[in-house]
Every structure is written in structure tokens, then in C-alpha cells.
Write an enzyme that holds these catalytic residues in place. Structure first.
Site, PDB file in Angstrom:
ATOM      1  CG  HIS A 477      -1.810   1.168   1.366  1.00  0.00           C
ATOM      2  ND1 HIS A 477      -3.145   1.123   1.055  1.00  0.00           N
ATOM      3  CD2 HIS A 477      -1.574   2.449   1.764  1.00  0.00           C
ATOM      4  CE1 HIS A 477      -3.688   2.320   1.251  1.00  0.00           C
ATOM      5  NE2 HIS A 477      -2.749   3.144   1.689  1.00  0.00           N
ATOM      6  CD  GLU A 478       1.528   3.593   3.682  1.00  0.00           C
ATOM      7  OE1 GLU A 478       1.682   4.656   3.048  1.00  0.00           O
ATOM      8  OE2 GLU A 478       0.491   3.327   4.324  1.00  0.00           O
ATOM      9  CG  HIS A 484       0.378   8.919  -6.985  1.00  0.00           C
ATOM     10  ND1 HIS A 484      -0.776   9.136  -6.304  1.00  0.00           N
ATOM     11  CD2 HIS A 484       0.186   9.479  -8.197  1.00  0.00           C
ATOM     12  CE1 HIS A 484      -1.639   9.789  -7.077  1.00  0.00           C
ATOM     13  NE2 HIS A 484      -1.068  10.008  -8.233  1.00  0.00           N
TER      14      HIS A 484
HETATM   15 ZN   LIG Z   1      -3.005   5.210   1.880  1.00  0.00          ZN
END
Ligand SMILES: [Zn+2]
Length: 718
Positions: A477-478, A484
Site C-alpha cells: 500500500h505505502e 505515485h
Molecule cells: Zn493510503
């Protein structure tokens, strides 16, 4: 010499952490603010005709020193703080707030921004138009277009609003702290795991020390359970004592809803009224309209339709799950009327029975170093990027590891810092952040310095760091957030990387989690740390199935919270009846006025309950399967929306899931490592950041708008 006053002469221009001393921060912030002020003054006093460059870009580029010092300071204050750092934060936060307010209230500055905004935009790129709109809205949404009288009104509303939010939070906290369940007989602890018992015993010791423990009998002792999650959740999950679960549940659900000075009902009514009034003053139909203007969803009706749609699909499954759970509780313990305080307990038992899988069984397959390699390999397969460990980069702690990230042509792309283990001085949870964001400086692409900070299981003397499956998904997730940031390719840092609308920011992170459930991906890294054996296929199957356990009820719960939030915040500041809520603010207000008529009415509660509680019940119509518990409700302790910043935003949890499942389906259609799909995701989403409206970006990637079908399918709700 203060390192913030020079340009960093480190490799890649990274922050020279080893040169920074605590005494450098305050002078740097002070000087940074002075510089930023002078830059804004120069911009305002510029005699040239206002243009995109001499106003918007000049504003964007102002405050370089301030950015430098704050991006170092606040990151460290989260990951490696100390009493001294916290004292500095107390000192600089008001300075920054005052500076921010001064800029926002600068009429001369707004006049220039507005001149550019209403001027000819035909020669601007899409990205420039987005930046211009963002700058303009930054002022207008805070009242810059109002006349002086209304500006004063707005100020008064804002100040009342922030006080009420604080009061709301304080009341919830006081209510939490006022309750404790003190147990002295070990029989009352039946069902609880040893670790939970130990925590409850040390809770007692923390409070009272050892003095009053009398070891007269082996089965007696002192244990305290509280309404804090780490104490409350395990108790509700494992305690076999239905009476005590009921007691805990009632205490938990009646926070802010009791007849005492911590009652939050009036706080809610007043806060909702002020939010609606503020929105009306700024020209919006409701607070939700105001908030959603800067969200992917755009308007309350889209959010309501979205929630209704999910609800309709999930409801039959939720009903079935509820029936299954009821039957299970009846079979096991003869429970005839399944109650809210039974839900966690029987769910856990049923889950164990259906999928005998637990963390300890999985951990040996998730050695941190192997999982990290797995994440990197996944990124390489998808985006062609590679990670190269560096030992020559300054960090703020010896545990922080650094990598240079290169693109598929071997060109420098970013720096990646990873800080994995808990320490005193690091806050809870896991997050991604950046020390330097990507932007163009003239023709030079300033590449980003991105970091992830976690609190993973530490290695021991005999074992390496072995992660739980939850920690594995957290890492992915991180890392998705980090991608991004690292793949950003914008011109302006305020639109670069993760600087996107709130309900869009979790797409890359949640998307990455999907790979953790795929055999082809797990086979890359999920290997036993001692034997090297690959994780058995039936473990993967069980992980997937248990992730979907009670998905219908979970979905309905989230929809309900989203509806409570949207219900409160789509109330307009008029007597107009709202199609979705059918309760108007004036109705709420009338009731409130009635209560004020007589003190006794305030105490006799029914009148008061009919307002806040009845409003909430209305939003949850058809969504609650359990018998009603009249002394509890959600709103009076719903801190997300009444204390924190989630008002009109709770739906975004589900929204982000819809996006990530829909996006991942594009990969499933072509293969989870399909380069073309990944390339499209990279170009249209990851590299684009906030340069365009997210619905346009998403459509460009997917060829259409997101549909909830993939989420429902993934959760087994079709
Ligand atoms: Zn998040």
C-alpha cells in the site's frame, strides 16, 4: 552555519540530516516566512499586467526556504521526534498558521489572482489551467470574494466551528477516559488470549501501581479494560462473557450521548448548522456541495447514488451473512437474539472454523527483505523501474535504508527511503511522505525524494523480521503511494505526485495491494525464511477467502457511516426538504429551541433524542440488522466527521475500493504483469498527479468511468 540557508551539497541534493541541529529550525522558519512575505509583496507590487507567469507561477515558486525547512522538520517530527522537537513544533505551528492566513487574506494578492483567472485562458495548457483554478479556489473558497460584512461573518463562523470541533473531540475523549471495566476474578477473563490479559493487567498497574493487588487467591487479580481500541476490540472479539461484552458495547456506543456535561448532541446540531451557514455564505447549496467541489465525485447526488447502488447489491449478501451468523450463535450457545455485542465474537469464531489460517502460520513466508525484493520486482515487471541500494546517503536514523530508483533506460528517477521498524519517537501506523517533490525548474526536472515509514515486526536475536499478512499489504500500500510520488512527471509541485483530490489519492496505494493476493506475485517472494519453500497454494486461497469473510455486512456498515455523514452535511441552510434525508435543519433547530424552553425537557431526554438520534436512525433505515440499542448511537462519537477532516468524505473509503478493484480488473483482463496496462496506468494516473480532473485521468486509463462491479465481484458480492 544553518544548513537550510544554503543549497544542499549532498549527492542528489538530499537533506543533510547529519548537519541539521534542533537550533536550526526556528531561525530557518522565521527567515523562510520573511522571504516568502517579501516575494508575495514583490508579486503584488509588480506594475506589469497580471499574467499566469508573474502571478500564479511566482506564487507557486515563493517560499523556497520555508518549504525546505518544513519538509525536513515535520517529517522528522513524525518519524523521529523528541520532547525538544515537539516544543519546536508548538512554537513554529502558530507562526505558519499566521503566515498562511495572512497570504489567504491578502486582498491585493487575490485581486491579481482573480485578474488572471477571469482573463483570457486560451493560451494556457491544461496543467496551467488546473493550477490557476486551484490557486483561485484557494482564495475564493475561504471567502476572498465576500464583502467586508460577510468576511467578518465567515471569520466568526470559522472560529465557532473550530472551537466546537475541539469540544466534540474533548467530549469523546472525556467519555472514553471516564469508563473502565475493572475485573478481579480470572473467570471474567474467559476466552481472552494471554497477551490481552497481560495488557489489561498492565493497564491496571499503570493506573494504580502494584499496591492494591492482594495475591490471596490464584484466580484473583486486577485487570482493566477500556474503550481504547487496543483494549476494546480484543475484548469484544474474544471474551466469552456476553454480559460483559454488552456492558462494554453500551459504554462504547453511548459516548457523547449520555446525560452529562460531555453530551455531544447540541455540539453536532450547532456544528452542522454552522457548516451549512458557511456554505450558503460562500454560495453553495450545502456543506457537502462545498466539500465535493474539490473531489472526484463532484456532487452529493453522485455520492448518494453511489452509496445506494452498493447498498442494493450488498444487502442480500449481508442478510444472508447475518442469518448464518445468527444460526451459528444459536447452534453454539443457544443464542436466540443475536445482538450487536455478539457480532465480533461469533464472527471471529466462525471465521476460525471456516478458514484455519492465522498470522503465525503465515509469518515464516513473509521475511521483510524478501517481501521488499518482491515489491521491487513487481514494480520492475510493471514499470521497468529498478532499485539500487545506496549507503552514501544521509539519513535521520541508522535503520533507514536508501535506494536510487532508475527508469527502464537506467536514468535516475527518484530516491527511495524506507524506515521500517517501530521506535520511541516514531508515531503509530504507516505512511508515505516526501522530502522533496518533483517539479520542473526551468528545463531541469527536479526528481523526487520519497519515503515510506512503517511500524513492522522487528527482527529478534534468532529470527529476521517476519511480517504478518496485514503488514505485507501495508508495505504494498505505502509503496503504491511512493510510486505515485516517484513516477511524477509534472511542471508544478502543487500538482505533482500525490497532490491530487482526496478521494483519488488512495487509488495507486490500494491498487498495489491487489498483487498480494495473486499467486504469480506471491510466488516471487513468499518463501519460507528457513526452508525456502514457496507459500502453499491453499494458504493463498484461504487468505483470499478470509479477506472476503462477512464482506456484505462490512460493506453495509461502511455504506451506513457514509450515509450518516452525507445526511448531516447535505442539509442546506434553508427550509427546503432534502430528497434523501427528509429532515431539514429547521426541523432540527425547532427541536433544539424547544429544549431550551425548559431545563427539565433537556433532562428528560426523549425530546433531545428525537433530533440527533432520530436523524441518524433515518439515514440507517434498512441497514441495521441487529435489534436497536436505544442508549447508543454513532454520530455523538463520530470523530472522523465532527472532529477530523472527513466531513462529507467518509464515502471515499468505499469509493477508493471501487476505483482500485476496477483498475485492477484491467490488469486481470490482460495479465497481472501486463506492461501495456501498466504503462497506461503510469502515464495517465501515476505521472499525471493532479494536473487534470481525476475523472478525466481515470477515463483515459480505463476507457470508461469506474464501475462498482469489479469490487463486488472481488468481495464475492455477486
Ligand atoms: Zn493510503
Amino acid at each position: 552555519m544553518n544548513p537550510f540557508f544554503e543549497s544542499y551539497d549532498t549527492t542528489f541534493g538530499t537533506i543533510p540530516f547529519n548537519k541539521i541541529k534542533n537550533e536550526h529550525y526556528i531561525p530557518a522558519v522565521t527567515k523562510g516566512i520573511e522571504e516568502a512575505k517579501a516575494e508575495v509583496d514583490a508579486l503584488v507590487n509588480n506594475a506589469d499586467v497580471p499574467s499566469f507567469d508573474n502571478v500564479i507561477v511566482a506564487l507557486e515558486n515563493s517560499g523556497e526556504t520555508l518549504t525546505k525547512v518544513t519538509s525536513a522538520f515535520f517529517n522528522l517530527n513524525s518519524a523521529e521526534t523528541s520532547d525538544e522537537m515537539q516544543a519546536i513544533a508548538q512554537e513554529i505551528s502558530p507562526l505558519l498558521t499566521a503566515h498562511g492566513n495572512e497570504v489567504a487574506m491578502n486582498a491585493g494578492l487575490f485581486a491579481k489572482v482573480k485578474a488572471v483567472f477571469i482573463g483570457d485562458q486560451s493560451n494556457l495548457t491544461t496543467e496551467q489551467k488546473t493550477l490557476l483554478e486551484k490557486s483561485y479556489k484557494g482564495f475564493s473558497r475561504n471567502g476572498a470574494n465576500l464583502n467586508e460584512t460577510d468576511k467578518e461573518k465567515l471569520k466568526a463562523i470559522d472560529s465557532k466551528k473550530s472551537k466546537l470541533s475541539l469540544t466534540f473531540g474533548e467530549n469523546v475523549l472525556k467519555e472514553s477516559n471516564a469508563f473502565e471495566m475493572h475485573l478481579t476474578d480470572e473467570a471474567d477473563l474467559d476466552g481472552l488470549p494471554e497477551g490481552v490479559k497481560e495488557a489489561a493487567a498492565s493497564e491496571y498497574k499503570d493506573k494504580f501501581g502494584n499496591k492494591s493487588i492482594e495475591e490471596s487467591d490464584d484466580s484473583s487479580g486486577n485487570w482493566i479494560f477500556t474503550l481504547d481500541y487496543p483494549s476494546y476490540i480484543p475484548f469484544m472479539t474474544y471474551s466469552t462473557r456476553r454480559d460483559l461484552r454488552q456492558k462494554m458495547h453500551r459504554a462504547f456506543g453511548s459516548k457523547g450521548f449520555q446525560d452529562n456535561e460531555n453530551n455531544n448532541e447540541e455540539v453536532i446540531q450547532e456544528l452542522v448548522r454552522l457548516r451549512a451557514e458557511r456554505a450558503a455564505l460562500l454560495g453553495y447549496e450545502s456543506h457537502a456541495h462545498y466539500v465535493l467541489e474539490e473531489r472526484m465525485t463532484k456532487s452529493p447526488s453522485i455520492v448518494f447514488d453511489f452509496l445506494d447502488n452498493i447498498q442494493e447489491k450488498a444487502l442480500p449478501f449481508a442478510k444472508k451473512e447475518f442469518e448464518e451468523l445468527s444460526a451459528y450463535a444459536k447452534k453454539l450457545d443457544g443464542i436466540e437474539d443475536l445482538q450487536k455485542w455478539d457480532s465480533g465474537y461469533y464472527s471471529e469464531k466462525l471465521k476460525k472454523e471456516k478458514f484455519a489460517i492465522d498470522d503465525e502460520l503465515l509469518r515464516p513466508y513473509f521475511q521483510l527483505e524478501k517481501v521488499t525484493d518482491g515489491v521491487f520486482t513487481t514494480a520492475q515487471k510493471l514499470f521497468g523501474i529498478t532499485f539500487h541500494k545506496r549507503t552514501d546517503i544521509d539519513t535521520y536514523h541508522t535503520e533507514v535504508v536508501t535506494y536510487e530508483v532508475k527508469d527502464e533506460n537506467g536514468k535516475h528517477l527518484a530516491l527511495f527511503y524506507a524506515d521500517f521498524f517501530p521506535r520511541a519517537g516514531k508515531r503509530q501506523g504507516a505512511w508515505m511522505t516526501s522530502f522533496r517533490s518533483q517539479k520542473m525548474i526551468g528545463d531541469t526536472d527536479q526528481r523526487p525524494h520519497v519515503s515510506i515509514v512503517c511500524n513492522f515486526t522487528k527482527p529478534t536475536e534468532t529470527k529476521p523480521s517476519l511480517l504478518t499478512f496485514n503488514e505485507v499489504t501495508t508495505l504494498f500500500h505505502e509503496f503504491g503511494h511512493a510510486l505515485h510520488g516517484m513516477l511524477a512527471k509534472g511542471t508544478y509541485s502543487s500538482l505533482s505526485g500525490t497532490s491530487v483530490f482526496w478521494d483519488f489519492v488512495e487509488l495507486p496505494s490500494q491498487l498495489m495491494e491487489n498483487w498480494c493476493y495473486e499467486k504469480d506475485c506471491l510466488d516471487l517472494f513468499a518463501k519460507h525464511y528457513e526452508t525456502g519453500e514457496t507459500i502453499p497454494a491453499d494458504y493463498i486461497d484461504k487468505i483470499k477467502k478470509s479477506a472476503n469473510f462477512m464482506a456484505g455486512m462490512g460493506t453495509i456498515r461502511q455504506v451506513g457511516l457514509g450515509k450518516i455523514d452525507m445526511g448531516w452535511h447535505s442539509i442546506g441552510h434553508t427550509e427546503r426538504s432534502l430528497s434523501h434525508t427528509e429532515v431539514t435543519l429547521s426541523e432540527v433547530e425547532v427541536r433544539r429551541v424547544n429544549e431550551n424552553d425548559s431545563k427539565s425537557a433537556r433532562i428528560s431526554t426523549p425530546l433531545r433524542m428525537t433530533s440527533v438520534k432520530a436523524f441518524e436512525t433515518k439515514q440507517l433505515e434498512g441497514l441495521d440488522f441487529y435489534p436497536e440499542v436505544k442508549e447508543t448511537m454513532t454520530s455523538t462519537s463520530f470523530s472522523h466527521i465532527f472532529q477530523g477532516g472527513y466531513s462529507s468524505g467518509y464515502y471515499s473509503y468505499k469509493w477508493a475500493e471501487v476505483l482500485d478493484a476496477d483498475a485492477f480488473e484491467a490488469f486481470l483482463e490482460k495479465g497481472i504483469f501486463d506492461r501495456e496496462t501498466a504503462k497506461s496506468f503510469q502515464e495517465n494516473i501515476l505521472s499525471a498527479g493532479g494536473t487534470e480532473h481525476p475523472s478525466i485521468l481515470y477515463k483515459r486509463f480505463r476507457g470508461r468511468e469506474a464501475k462498482p462491479d469489479a469490487l463486488l465481484k472481488r468481495a464475492g458480492l455477486v
